[in-house]
Design a protein around this motif. Structure first.
Motif, PDB file in Angstrom:
ATOM      1  N   ALA A   1       0.845  -1.316   0.131  1.00 36.34           N
ATOM      2  CA  ALA A   1       0.079  -0.145  -0.019  1.00 36.34           C
ATOM      3  C   ALA A   1       1.013   1.409   0.253  1.00 36.34           C
ATOM      4  CB  ALA A   1      -0.825  -0.007   1.196  1.00 36.34           C
ATOM      5  N   GLU A   2       1.100   1.976  -1.180  1.00 32.55           N
ATOM      6  CA  GLU A   2       1.581   3.116  -1.272  1.00 32.55           C
ATOM      7  C   GLU A   2       0.793   4.295  -0.693  1.00 32.55           C
ATOM      8  OE1 GLU A   2       2.196   4.152  -5.413  1.00 32.55           O
ATOM      9  OE2 GLU A   2       2.285   1.916  -5.882  1.00 32.55           O
ATOM     10  N   GLN A   3       1.718   5.078   0.461  1.00 33.52           N
ATOM     11  CA  GLN A   3       0.901   5.815   1.074  1.00 33.52           C
ATOM     12  C   GLN A   3       1.393   7.365   0.621  1.00 33.52           C
ATOM     13  OE1 GLN A   3      -1.187   5.505   4.055  1.00 33.52           O
ATOM     14  NE2 GLN A   3      -1.600   7.772   3.478  1.00 33.52           N
TER      15      GLN A   3
ATOM     16  N   GLN B   1      -2.010   1.092   9.215  1.00 34.98           N
ATOM     17  CA  GLN B   1      -2.327   1.852  10.256  1.00 34.98           C
ATOM     18  C   GLN B   1      -1.388   2.303  11.100  1.00 34.98           C
ATOM     19  OE1 GLN B   1      -5.405   2.860  10.659  1.00 34.98           O
ATOM     20  NE2 GLN B   1      -6.616   1.826   8.838  1.00 34.98           N
ATOM     21  N   MET B   2      -0.261   1.570  11.396  1.00 32.72           N
ATOM     22  CA  MET B   2       0.703   1.729  12.299  1.00 32.72           C
ATOM     23  C   MET B   2       1.586   2.926  11.396  1.00 32.72           C
ATOM     24  SD  MET B   2       1.710  -2.165  13.072  1.00 32.72           S
ATOM     25  CE  MET B   2       3.260  -2.032  13.434  1.00 32.72           C
ATOM     26  N   MET B   3       1.778   2.976  10.249  1.00 33.56           N
ATOM     27  CA  MET B   3       2.626   3.950   9.641  1.00 33.56           C
ATOM     28  C   MET B   3       1.964   5.202   9.390  1.00 33.56           C
ATOM     29  SD  MET B   3       3.300   3.749   5.338  1.00 33.56           S
ATOM     30  CE  MET B   3       4.293   2.083   5.539  1.00 33.56           C
ATOM     31  N   MET B   4       0.571   5.218   9.368  1.00 33.24           N
ATOM     32  CA  MET B   4      -0.057   6.668   9.288  1.00 33.24           C
ATOM     33  C   MET B   4       0.076   7.133  10.809  1.00 33.24           C
ATOM     34  SD  MET B   4      -3.360   6.358   7.208  1.00 33.24           S
ATOM     35  CE  MET B   4      -4.354   4.800   8.086  1.00 33.24           C
ATOM     36  N   ARG B   5       0.054   6.494  11.871  1.00 36.07           N
ATOM     37  CA  ARG B   5       0.390   7.084  13.378  1.00 36.07           C
ATOM     38  C   ARG B   5       1.639   7.476  13.123  1.00 36.07           C
ATOM     39  NH1 ARG B   5       1.743   6.123  18.496  1.00 36.07           N
ATOM     40  NH2 ARG B   5       0.318   6.903  19.989  1.00 36.07           N
ATOM     41  N   ILE B   6       2.640   6.899  12.703  1.00 38.60           N
ATOM     42  CA  ILE B   6       4.314   7.142  12.501  1.00 38.60           C
ATOM     43  C   ILE B   6       4.255   8.458  11.935  1.00 38.60           C
ATOM     44  CG2 ILE B   6       6.455   6.478  11.948  1.00 38.60           C
ATOM     45  CD1 ILE B   6       5.634   3.651  12.663  1.00 38.60           C
ATOM     46  N   LEU B   7       3.751   8.449  10.723  1.00 41.05           N
ATOM     47  CA  LEU B   7       3.896   9.769  10.041  1.00 41.05           C
ATOM     48  C   LEU B   7       3.588  10.975  10.807  1.00 41.05           C
ATOM     49  CD1 LEU B   7       2.470   8.477   6.531  1.00 41.05           C
ATOM     50  CD2 LEU B   7       4.831   9.212   7.110  1.00 41.05           C
TER      51      LEU B   7
ATOM     52  N   ARG C   1       3.108  19.327  10.719  1.00 43.39           N
ATOM     53  CA  ARG C   1       1.498  18.344  10.632  1.00 43.39           C
ATOM     54  C   ARG C   1       1.778  17.593   9.470  1.00 43.39           C
ATOM     55  NH1 ARG C   1       1.865  19.194  15.265  1.00 43.39           N
ATOM     56  NH2 ARG C   1       0.111  19.520  16.737  1.00 43.39           N
ATOM     57  N   CYS C   2       1.488  16.233   9.545  1.00 41.58           N
ATOM     58  CA  CYS C   2       1.235  15.395   8.657  1.00 41.58           C
ATOM     59  C   CYS C   2      -0.187  15.382   8.276  1.00 41.58           C
ATOM     60  CB  CYS C   2       1.577  13.996   9.067  1.00 41.58           C
ATOM     61  SG  CYS C   2       1.346  12.787   7.573  1.00 41.58           S
ATOM     62  N   VAL C   3      -0.432  15.765   6.911  1.00 42.30           N
ATOM     63  CA  VAL C   3      -2.088  15.902   6.575  1.00 42.30           C
ATOM     64  C   VAL C   3      -2.444  14.778   5.730  1.00 42.30           C
ATOM     65  CG1 VAL C   3      -3.785  17.281   5.465  1.00 42.30           C
ATOM     66  CG2 VAL C   3      -1.862  18.323   6.564  1.00 42.30           C
ATOM     67  N   LEU C   4      -3.260  13.767   6.054  1.00 41.97           N
ATOM     68  CA  LEU C   4      -3.617  12.757   5.512  1.00 41.97           C
ATOM     69  C   LEU C   4      -4.848  12.734   4.641  1.00 41.97           C
ATOM     70  CD1 LEU C   4      -2.588   9.870   7.792  1.00 41.97           C
ATOM     71  CD2 LEU C   4      -1.198  10.682   5.978  1.00 41.97           C
ATOM     72  N   HIS C   5      -5.590  13.882   4.724  1.00 42.45           N
ATOM     73  CA  HIS C   5      -6.734  14.256   3.859  1.00 42.45           C
ATOM     74  C   HIS C   5      -6.668  13.889   2.376  1.00 42.45           C
ATOM     75  CE1 HIS C   5     -10.488  15.910   2.270  1.00 42.45           C
ATOM     76  NE2 HIS C   5     -11.002  16.005   3.443  1.00 42.45           N
TER      77      HIS C   5
END
Length: 706
Positions: free
Chosen positions: A200-202, A295-301, A311-315
């Motif tokens: 999964a590319e993020q 899910q872990m990666m998004m939290r780390i980012l 701030r990491c914006v994932l929208h």
């Protein structure tokens, strides 16, 4: 320069992985646990107690004081409740550190406090988390200290799935069963398991923390609700794959280290197309592990960004006018002994097993295109899909020239006799080597593209769990595999039956294949002519969950019950309505308290300036430019105020509509256009008003000054 870690020694150091289990568990216990992981055998409490004890001892050595059942409810984020390892104090006032097999296997969070779509009443609180032993436990270090996180599924007291993981595990069992049946028919007696593998590319944006704090829209909704385009956006293509700035490099280094410690194989990182946009991609993993790791990666980012003053914006679409962020889901089917069912080989036309698998997937996607579209339905995706390199909202399959040619041979003659090969790429420079290029180019506008030995589903939003789309991919493919196996097992001539199936599926489902430009206006007309579902918004897509076709599909493989599907539809309608309501209220708040007062100050200063110039010049100085500017600003101010009043009235009307689809449709059809009507004059005002008076950082400030 910061210290560099030894990646080989560090990788997985905070994970209770296979090597740790093999080293710490008694041989008999280890073998029994491996049977559970690999074959789905039931785990006895006796074995669970030993595993729990060793897991606790290992976690304490890693600095953990608490443990948590880590799960993925239908909120879009992960959830956890922390319990200390300590037991009740003894008579001497000391405490022991303990962790039982029962505590490892089962937890009990409050089910009524999570979205259930009517499956649980508020007073019915009991829910259970169950250990997913196929996804390894890990120790997470943060301000709270060390916490042993145990990946779990989350179900209600009556057994319904209240999370993302449970249906994913069910769908994995379904496709494993049917894919093994298929392999056996082709003479494979050695493979014991078929697992969907996913990479999964993020994609994500990084914004300076101080500027982020000055934008209420980013804080409350994750995206900018107002904002005029700066003079330069992404049109120069100079950010994509460009040199990574030192501040971002330091951030990426720390993200990689955090990922590697947790066994996340983070591999590729680069600047994405939009300014301030980046990407991180891992190596493939079994889909349930890939979903957990994402899910872990998004939290780390997010966590690491805070340490670096960002701030990491994932929208999915934080900024209008530039690329949004997706999560490309690269999906393939692999056996436990290393066979990729989606590998065409050098001569795809001769690879009968591959051609059957390929045409099965074409049939699955064609028959359930609405479900696949729904699996990527998200409020933010409504803004992202259909432009700036995001795929259109119409599902189609890209095969490339080589496979499309093979498919056309099958349709026209019933037999494929050749495969197009990649030609030599001649660079024209003597000192550069010539090399063989791929037989197929890529198509960045396709939502579901074959890319060599996998399918890339590019529609998934950057914030979303990858579980939903993979549940659909696994189940719809399992359905067609089952149909194929049922027919082949009864066929008197296996080879002839396979040949007939490939031709039948290639012919009947050729309409889902489209290798052209997905952005072209003609494509939507052509898609309608072909009978493909056109579902532009999340609200349009949600009904696909509860059709009789969908219920039959999921119930036949025990992935979802009708009640679970209906509950998920209700939850999605509710999520949509709440998100739009929050965005509308945020726009009203910003317009009322920040933007309109700022414009009034600006027009007041401008008016006073005009009077001063007139007086000083005794009426002889031309102030027509200032007057025109004042008139334009005043006109736009009036339009903004009028639009804000209309939006406010619509917000007040929301409670009049029943929860569920009625409310979501009202938000989509009435509130979204009203929000757009408010944004238009405000963005024009931003281009007029003195920058010093504008109450928030501009797009240029946000994306070019990171």
């Amino acid at each position: 320069m910061g210290e560099y870690i030894n990646v080989v020694e560090t990788f997985g150091c905070d994970v209770f992985n296979d090597s740790v289990m093999q080293a710490r568990l008694p041989k008999k216990i280890y073998k029994e646990l491996k049977k559970t992981i690999e074959e789905g055998k039931e785990l006895s409490m006796e074995i669970a107690d030993v595993v729990a004890h060793e897991m606790k001892e290992w976690a304490i050595e890693k600095g953990a004081t608490h443990y948590s059942h880590w799960f993925q409810p239908l909120t879009g984020v992960t959830a956890e409740k922390h319990d200390a390892f300590i037991t009740a104090p003894m008579d001497n006032g000391k405490v022991l550190m303990s962790f039982s097999g029962k505590e490892l296997i089962k937890g009990e969070p409050d089910a009524s406090s999570f979205p259930s779509g009517g499956l649980r009443a508020t007073f019915e609180a009991r829910g259970y988390t169950a250990w997913d032993c196929t996804s390894p436990a890990f120790v997470r270090h943060d301000a709270a200290g060390g916490t042993l996180c145990i990946p779990t599924a989350f179900c209600s007291y009556t057994g319904e799935a209240l999370d993302q993981k449970t249906p994913l595990l069910r769908s994995m069992e379904a496709i494993n069963t049917q894919a093994l049946r298929l392999l056996r028919l082709f003479g494979n007696t050695t493979s014991k398991k078929v697992t969907p593998s996913v990479g999964a590319e993020q994609e994500y944006f990084l914004i300076d923390k101080e500027k982020w704090l000055q934008r209420k829209d980013l804080i409350y909704t994750g995206r900018t609700l107002f904002g005029a385009m700066p003079p330069k956006g992404q049109e120069m293509d100079d950010h994509y794959f460009g040199s990574i700035r030192q501040r971002i490099s330091a951030y990426m280094k720390e993200v990689n280290e955090e990922c590697w410690k947790l066994g996340i194989p983070a591999k590729t990182q680069h600047n994405e197309v939009a300014p301030a946009q980046h990407e991180l991609a891992p190596i493939y993993a079994p889909v349930n592990i890939a979903a957990d790791q994402n899910q872990m990666m998004m939290r780390i980012l997010k966590k690491v960004a805070s340490r670096h003053g960002m701030r990491c914006v994932l929208h999915e679409k934080p900024f209008a006018g530039v690329n949004g962020s997706g999560k490309h889901n690269n999906w393939s089917l692999t056996t436990d002994d290393g066979i990729n069912l989606l590998d065409p080989g050098k001569t795809p036309h001769e690879n009968i097993q591959f051609l059957l698998v390929l045409t099965c997937i074409l049939k699955a996607v064609d028959e359930h295109a609405d479900l696949l579209r729904e699996s990527a339905a998200d409020v933010g995706n409504d803004q992202r899909l259909g432009g700036h390199e995001a795929p259109p909202a119409v599902i189609s399959v890209f095969l490339g020239e080589q496979l499309e040619d093979v498919l056309e041979q099958l349709v026209s003659t019933g037999t494929a006799t050749h495969s197009k090969k990649g030609s030599k790429l001649e660079t024209g420079v003597k000192t550069l080597p010539d090399f063989m290029k791929d037989a197929t180019d890529r198509n960045r506008t396709s939502p579901f593209a074959f890319t060599g030995n996998k399918f890339e589903f590019r529609m998934v939003g950057s914030r979303d769990s990858i579980s939903a789309c993979n549940v659909v991919l696994n189940t719809i493919t399992a359905e067609v595999f089952k149909e194929v196996c049922d027919r082949l097992e009864k066929a008197p001539d296996f080879e002839l039956a396979v040949h007939d199936l490939i031709k039948e599926y290639a012919t009947d489902h050729q309409k889902i294949v489209f290798n052209g430009n997905g952005y072209a206006p003609e494509w939507e007309k052509e898609a309608k002519r072909r009978g493909l579902p056109i579902l532009p918004s999340m609200v349009d897509a949600i009904p696909a969950l509860t059709t009789e076709k969908a219920v039959k599909l999921f119930e036949s493989f025990d992935v979802f019950s009708r009640a679970e599907l209906e509950s998920r539809a209700e939850i999605k309608y509710e999520i949509y309505s709440k998100a739009i309501n929050i965005e509308a209220k945020t726009m009203i708040d910003m317009a009322t308290k920040q933007i309109i007062p700022a414009v009034i100050r600006y027009t007041t200063v401008l008016g006073e300036s005009i009077n001063t110039v007139k007086t000083a010049g005794e009426g002889l100085i031309d102030v027509s430019v200032q007057l025109d500017l004042l008139k334009k600003a005043s006109k736009l101010l009036k339009a903004a105020n009028s639009a804000m009043s209309k939006l406010s009235k619509l917000v007040e009307k929301i409670p009049e509509y029943a929860e569920g689809r009625d409310r979501a449709v009202f938000c989509r059809e009435k509130m979204v256009p009203a929000m757009e009507a408010l944004r238009e004059p405000v963005d024009e005002l931003e281009m007029i008003v003195d920058k010093e008076m504008w109450p928030m950082p501009s797009y240029g400030d946000l994306v070019f000054e990171v």
